[in-house]
Design an enzyme around this catalytic site. Structure first.
Site, PDB file in Angstrom:
ATOM      1  CG  ASP A  97     -43.291 -80.502  30.877  1.00  0.00           C
ATOM      2  OD1 ASP A  97     -42.840 -81.505  31.464  1.00  0.00           O
ATOM      3  OD2 ASP A  97     -42.723 -79.962  29.910  1.00  0.00           O
TER       4      ASP A  97
ATOM      5  CE  LYS B  69     -42.170 -76.578  28.594  1.00  0.00           C
ATOM      6  NZ  LYS B  69     -43.014 -77.766  28.346  1.00  0.00           N
TER       7      LYS B  69
ATOM      8  CE  LYS C 117     -39.493 -78.960  27.573  1.00  0.00           C
ATOM      9  NZ  LYS C 117     -40.540 -79.987  27.702  1.00  0.00           N
TER      10      LYS C 117
END
Lengths: 306, 294
Positions: free
Chosen positions: A143, A206, A242
């Protein structure tokens, strides 16, 4: 990297579509008004559990805390037979090896934040080493955070290149690109940043680090889902989503699933293509599942803290 | 020109807010003559759920306040109630009380709040103990609030029955979810307005209106409720409460034979009913056996 060889022209991101502020918020609020029947709700709750990236990203994280969280990931609530596990554990790079060992062959992935999370204020060299460190320790997913400062300056090439090199450093690990929408100010910027991330090679986009508010909201997520849809129509490539931060109630999670279903459709309705970044959501979902099973409203006292 | 009277919408009270029931249902409260008094919310189990969430969230803050501060706030409720005497008397008369009875009931309700305001920072001393133990420990027991208390209030006394069960529960640091009298619900909603202007933090007292026959089950089986109070004398309902409460071993309290108008309607034992006793063992050196140093 070898899978898709289709030639994609990178568009000029200054011309990313503008977002109708009022329209997107109105549309997002509509998803919260669907009637969901008990059986669908049950399936939705189980799917939600299976989509969770159980997260601990604290300065005070210890090996013990991470091991405990990994145990929780494998044994969400043993009193309830046949529950799915969560999708992944999300930790700092220094905790990847601990998590990897604790999860063993459970099939649960280890996701690691990297690139000087959460601010992203570090040199590119440091960021790449951060990513490689996590990958070498066994992270299945990375991430990364984008450089919001550079983005807001209009330095889109810098952001694009950075994502591209990080993607390269990831190797086989899937890359989630955190836009930190709370710092991007406008929906137009969210859309632009989503486009940049996807064209630069992101596997996931995300919303947030979870470190600032507002984190994930439904309108922001909708803007990103629509960017994914447009990207899919243009290139034929699916990108995962996400939302992270601020999703702690199962009712809200179900609203997100409705939005996902109605925006991207059935193909995205699994944990390969959609995740919730959350820490307290799992317990709320478990409480709702137990409520459905026993017919009795539950208390947090009877569920493990983490 | 004649004026159309503006009638109050009787709403429920959850977490310091006055929402309508989630279910959208209502019933018509009538007096004995059959006159319609008001449309009142017919709460559903989801209102109970929401109220318990609010009550649970409020436990930490309320039980953590200084006992003296809780006392001040109970006193404040009494002050506010005093200022609204006329409104409560009027509502009680509408709900079949005689003028004299109504006034007595309001007076008693105010006095009862003052009574429990006084007990807030005193019951701990009265009911705590230092226990003699056979080892070198300082051993003491203190009462602590049990948590969230669900209360099905008395049906026949619209205000006094409500105040008499709420006051001891919150005096002891608990928070509560109350189901008001089904037949006489008006005062409960007005009482919620009093609470709302009395520095009582949102969620400490939550008041629902509706049918006990629908809701008692959820008052008794909710896992996040620690004690259930029932003020009627219905054998089947009592049995149901006892069975459901056993799920998480709630305290079950039946105040079915109490005449709230008498002195038996107030006592510090109503506070201790919703308290848990915590005993602490603290190691000490026994002074008497120490040879030197003291």
């Amino acid at each position: 990297m070898t899978a898709e060889k289709k030639i994609v022209t990178v568009p000029d991101f200054r011309y990313s579509p503008h977002i109708d502020h009022v329209g997107v918020e109105e549309r997002a609020s509509r998803f919260t008004k669907r009637s969901i029947k008990a059986e669908s709700k049950l399936n939705g709750l189980k799917l939600t559990l299976n989509m969770i990236d159980l997260t601990t990203l604290e300065g005070k994280d210890t090996d013990g805390k991470v091991k405990q969280l990994c145990y929780k990931a494998r044994h969400l609530h043993d009193a309830y037979p046949g529950l799915p596990t969560v999708a992944a554990i999300c930790v700092y790079p220094s905790m990847v090896s601990v998590a990897k060992k604790a999860l063993g062959n459970s099939g649960i992935n280890v996701a690691s934040v990297a690139t000087a999370f959460p601010s992203g204020q570090a040199s590119r060299d440091v960021k790449i080493r951060d990513v490689k460190y996590a990958v070498n320790n066994g992270a299945d997913e990375i991430d990364m955070v984008i450089s919001r400062g550079r983005f807001l300056q209009g330095d889109y090439n810098f952001v694009f290149d950075e994502i591209a090199v990080v993607k390269e450093a990831c190797g086989a690990a899937r890359l989630k690109v955190i836009l930190e929408t709370g710092e991007l100010v406008t929906y137009d910027n969210v859309r632009k940043a989503s486009d940049i991330a996807m064209y630069a090679g992101a596997d996931f986009i995300k919303t947030s680090t979870g470190k600032i508010t507002p984190a994930a909201t439904m309108p922001v997520t909708l803007v990103m889902l629509e960017a994914i849809r447009d990207f899919y129509y243009k290139t034929g490539k699916m990108i995962a989503m996400k939302p992270a931060g601020g999703i702690s109630k199962s009712k809200l999670a179900l609203h997100y699933l409705v939005m996902l279903q109605e925006t991207l459709g059935e193909a995205w309705m699994n944990n390969h293509w959609f995740r919730f970044g959350a820490s307290s959501l799992a317990n709320d979902v478990l409480m709702q599942l137990e409520k459905e099973r026993t017919g009795v409203y539950q208390s947090a006292n009877y569920f493990s803290v983490d | 020109m004649s004026r159309i009277e503006i009638l109050k919408t009787y709403k429920i009270y959850i977490g310091g807010q006055f929402p309508r029931t989630e279910s959208g249902r209502y019933y018509v409260a009538k007096n004995k003559k059959g006159q319609a008094l008001a449309n009142v919310c017919l709460s559903s189990r989801k209102d109970v759920r929401d109220a318990v969430v609010s009550a649970r969230n409020a436990v930490g803050g309320w039980s953590g306040r200084a006992a003296f501060n809780r006392s001040q706030i109970l006193y404040r409720i009494a002050e506010m109630l005093e200022g609204r005497r006329a409104q409560f008397i009027d509502e009680l008369i509408k709900q079949d009380s005689s003028a004299k009875d109504a006034e007595t009931e309001v007076n008693l309700s105010i006095d009862r709040l003052i009574y429990y305001a006084g007990w807030c920072d005193k019951y701990q001393q009265v009911f705590s103990a230092v226990n003699p133990v056979a080892s070198s420990h300082f051993n003491f027991s203190v009462p602590e609030p049990t948590g969230v208390v669900s209360i099905v209030a008395a049906q026949n006394t619209a205000l006094l029955g409500l105040v008499s069960v709420i006051a001891p529960a919150i005096a002891g640091g608990n928070t509560c979810v109350v189901l008001a009298s089904e037949d006489k619900p008006l005062c409960s909603v007005t009482f919620a307005e009093v609470i709302n202007s009395s520095d009582v933090p949102g969620g400490v007292i939550n008041i629902l209106t509706g049918k006990p026959s629908e809701l008692v089950k959820y008052f008794a089986n909710h896992m996040d409720i620690n004690a259930v109070v029932y003020c009627e004398n219905d054998t089947a309902t009592k049995k149901l409460i006892q069975e459901k409460a056993s799920l998480n071993v709630k305290r079950v309290l039946f105040y079915d034979t109490i005449n709230w108008k008498n002195d038996e309607g107030q006592s510090p034992y109503f506070i201790t009913d919703t308290q848990e006793i915590k005993t602490t063992w603290h190691p000490i050196e026994t002074v008497g056996s120490a040879k030197a140093g003291y």
